[in-house]
Enzyme design. Structure first.
Site, PDB file in Angstrom:
ATOM      1  N   LYS A 114       4.397   5.184   5.846  1.00 50.13           N
ATOM      2  CA  LYS A 114       5.806   5.548   5.986  1.00 50.13           C
ATOM      3  C   LYS A 114       6.600   4.928   4.851  1.00 50.13           C
ATOM      4  CE  LYS A 114       9.947   4.512   8.721  1.00 50.13           C
ATOM      5  NZ  LYS A 114      10.524   3.800   9.885  1.00 50.13           N
ATOM      6  N   GLU A 158      22.353  -1.017  14.371  1.00 48.10           N
ATOM      7  CA  GLU A 158      21.069  -1.714  14.490  1.00 48.10           C
ATOM      8  C   GLU A 158      21.211  -3.225  14.373  1.00 48.10           C
ATOM      9  OE1 GLU A 158      16.461  -1.445  12.889  1.00 48.10           O
ATOM     10  OE2 GLU A 158      17.952   0.010  12.216  1.00 48.10           O
ATOM     11  N   GLU A 172       7.154   7.111  13.578  1.00 42.89           N
ATOM     12  CA  GLU A 172       8.089   6.353  12.748  1.00 42.89           C
ATOM     13  C   GLU A 172       8.598   5.133  13.513  1.00 42.89           C
ATOM     14  OE1 GLU A 172      12.534   6.912  10.779  1.00 42.89           O
ATOM     15  OE2 GLU A 172      11.399   8.683  11.364  1.00 42.89           O
ATOM     16  N   GLU A 205      19.181  14.924   7.880  1.00 47.25           N
ATOM     17  CA  GLU A 205      19.313  13.661   8.624  1.00 47.25           C
ATOM     18  C   GLU A 205      20.213  12.685   7.872  1.00 47.25           C
ATOM     19  OE1 GLU A 205      16.506   9.937   9.922  1.00 47.25           O
ATOM     20  OE2 GLU A 205      15.777  11.957  10.384  1.00 47.25           O
TER      21      GLU A 205
END
Length: 452
Positions: free
Chosen positions: A214, A259, A303, A439
């Site tokens: 990733k 986050e 992910e 996105e």
């Protein structure tokens, strides 16, 4: 810039009466803010600024902050998170970044949390000057308490833990009206839509070739802030529009992040991992379908798994009891859904929040897996320096406790008015370049609309 070794600080916190709003108290062009759900701290002025760079920026910051805290005299009868000596901080994503990482101790901090309201004043002691006696000597705030106005004196009780009748010190600027409205458009920067899609396509090829699992690729938007613009307007839009996020302003970096990188409070450590994203639906039924699609997406679950594993691995040496949510949950924000997992534990080695951001950064959620390979590919494919985007932003107290978010949904505003905003997407083997571009467009929405 002061050096940690040469600086002795005197810090005094006093309870004050109910503080309704923090953002109107800020400096219009150089705000300092950390707020979530209406609670947090606003900073005014700079008592101490510490700068760091390069691969040792985190360890240097840890050492410098320990020196500052050890040399400081702190009078803090409240002893709540955010009272006493604190520094706001923001760190560059990359060791090679040209952007400095900073810890800033404001001259004045105005805070509110769980019904407690306070003002902290910090000043640098002159050479040879003795710190006032914390048990009752002459203080930096004593004598500065203003007379309660008729309006504030007529207020009813301001909640448990408040000090009704203790107004703001006279040296704290009053709330001021916002400057004129302005609207500006952020345009593609070094990474155009076409070059971003091409970068994603290249990354997918590398992943499918087995080079890595990733990588997170970002793109940038740029603009220019008109002279004398009031950045508090941007912060107010973000705080009101995204109350569940951390709205922040530190050294020109402004944003609203969903986050939590890490929070440390009296030996307890907490993090919230976000990875996997989908847009909100047009109505309730479509919105539910979107959440279900995200929760069952193998691409997004992969992910997310990489991101959670990254955090668990980083925290394991510091906590023998670290645990994560059994399965990820869908987190609803005004413009999108995220896959989220909470991680909690009890610290076993006395680490501070600064120690832990050094251990955690960069997580797989903002870099990729394996991290060294992902960072090399980011350097190859992103045509810009990320600066502080996706680095830690937050605050630390004298005891090392603190709260740090990942600097997402953000923009750096330079002294000349240049604005650079960033947004990224996690690329895995199933990624589609157009989908990942869309996105990033969703993730740009909070900061783009705040400036528009």
């Amino acid at each position: 810039m002061e050096t940690a070794q040469a600086t002795r600080l005197y810090v005094e916190t006093r309870a004050v009466s109910d503080i309704k709003l923090l953002i109107p108290l800020l400096d219009a062009r150089h705000p300092q803010l950390w707020i979530r759900k209406g609670q947090g701290m606003a900073g005014l002025g700079t008592a101490l600024r510490l700068e760091f760079s390069g691969p040792d920026r985190f360890t240097d910051a840890c050492a410098a902050w320990r020196e500052v805290a050890a040399a400081a005299t702190v009078n803090d009868p409240i002893a709540a998170p955010g009272t006493g000596l604190i520094a706001f901080g923001t760190f560059a994503f990359s060791a090679r970044s040209a952007e400095t990482s900073v810890l800033i101790v404001p001259e004045v901090v105005i805070g509110k949390r769980d019904g407690v309201f306070w003002v902290t004043r910090t000043r640098v002691l002159a050479e040879g000057e003795q710190a006032p006696d914390a048990r009752g000597g002459v203080s930096g705030l004593t004598g500065l308490i203003a007379t309660v106005t008729a309006k504030s004196g007529s207020r009813s009780g301001s909640g448990a833990g408040t000090a009704a009748g203790h107004p703001l010190p006279a040296d704290v600027p009053p709330a001021t009206s916002f400057g004129p409205e302005y609207r500006l458009t952020l345009l593609p920067g070094a990474a155009t839509p076409d070059t971003y899609r091409a970068a994603v396509e290249t990354a997918v090829g590398r992943i499918n070739a087995g080079e890595l699992e990733k990588v997170v690729l970002a793109r940038d938007l740029v603009g220019h802030l008109p002279a004398d613009s009031d950045l508090r307007r941007v912060l107010l839009d973000l705080a009101l529009g995204y109350p569940d996020c951390y709205t922040f302003a530190v050294d020109g970096l402004v944003g609203s992040s969903p986050e939590t990188l890490v929070r440390v409070d009296h030996g307890t450590v907490y993090a919230r991992v976000l990875a996997g994203t989908i847009s909100r639906g047009r109505d309730a039924e479509a919105d539910h379908d979107q959440a279900v699609a995200l929760a069952t997406s193998s691409k997004d679950l992969d992910e997310h798994r990489f991101a959670v594993a990254s955090v668990m691995t980083a925290l394991a040496p510091h906590s023998t009891t670290v645990i994560a949510s059994e399965i990820p949950f869908t987190l609803k924000l005004p413009n999108l859904w995220h896959l989220a997992s909470d991680v909690e534990g009890t610290l076993s080695d006395g680490s501070t929040s600064l120690d832990l951001i050094a251990a955690l950064h960069p997580t797989a959620a903002v870099a990729g897996t394996p991290t060294p390979d992902a960072l090399r590919l980011i350097d190859e494919l992103e045509p810009f320096d990320r600066g502080r985007y996706a680095g830690p932003v937050g605050w630390v107290g004298a005891d090392g406790d603190g709260e740090w978010a990942v600097a997402l949904r953000c923009a750096q505003v330079d002294d000349d008015g240049t604005i650079t905003a960033y947004a990224g997407a996690g690329i895995v083997s199933e990624s589609n370049p157009e989908h990942e571009f869309l996105e990033t467009r969703m993730k740009f929405r909070p900061i783009v609309e705040a400036f528009a």
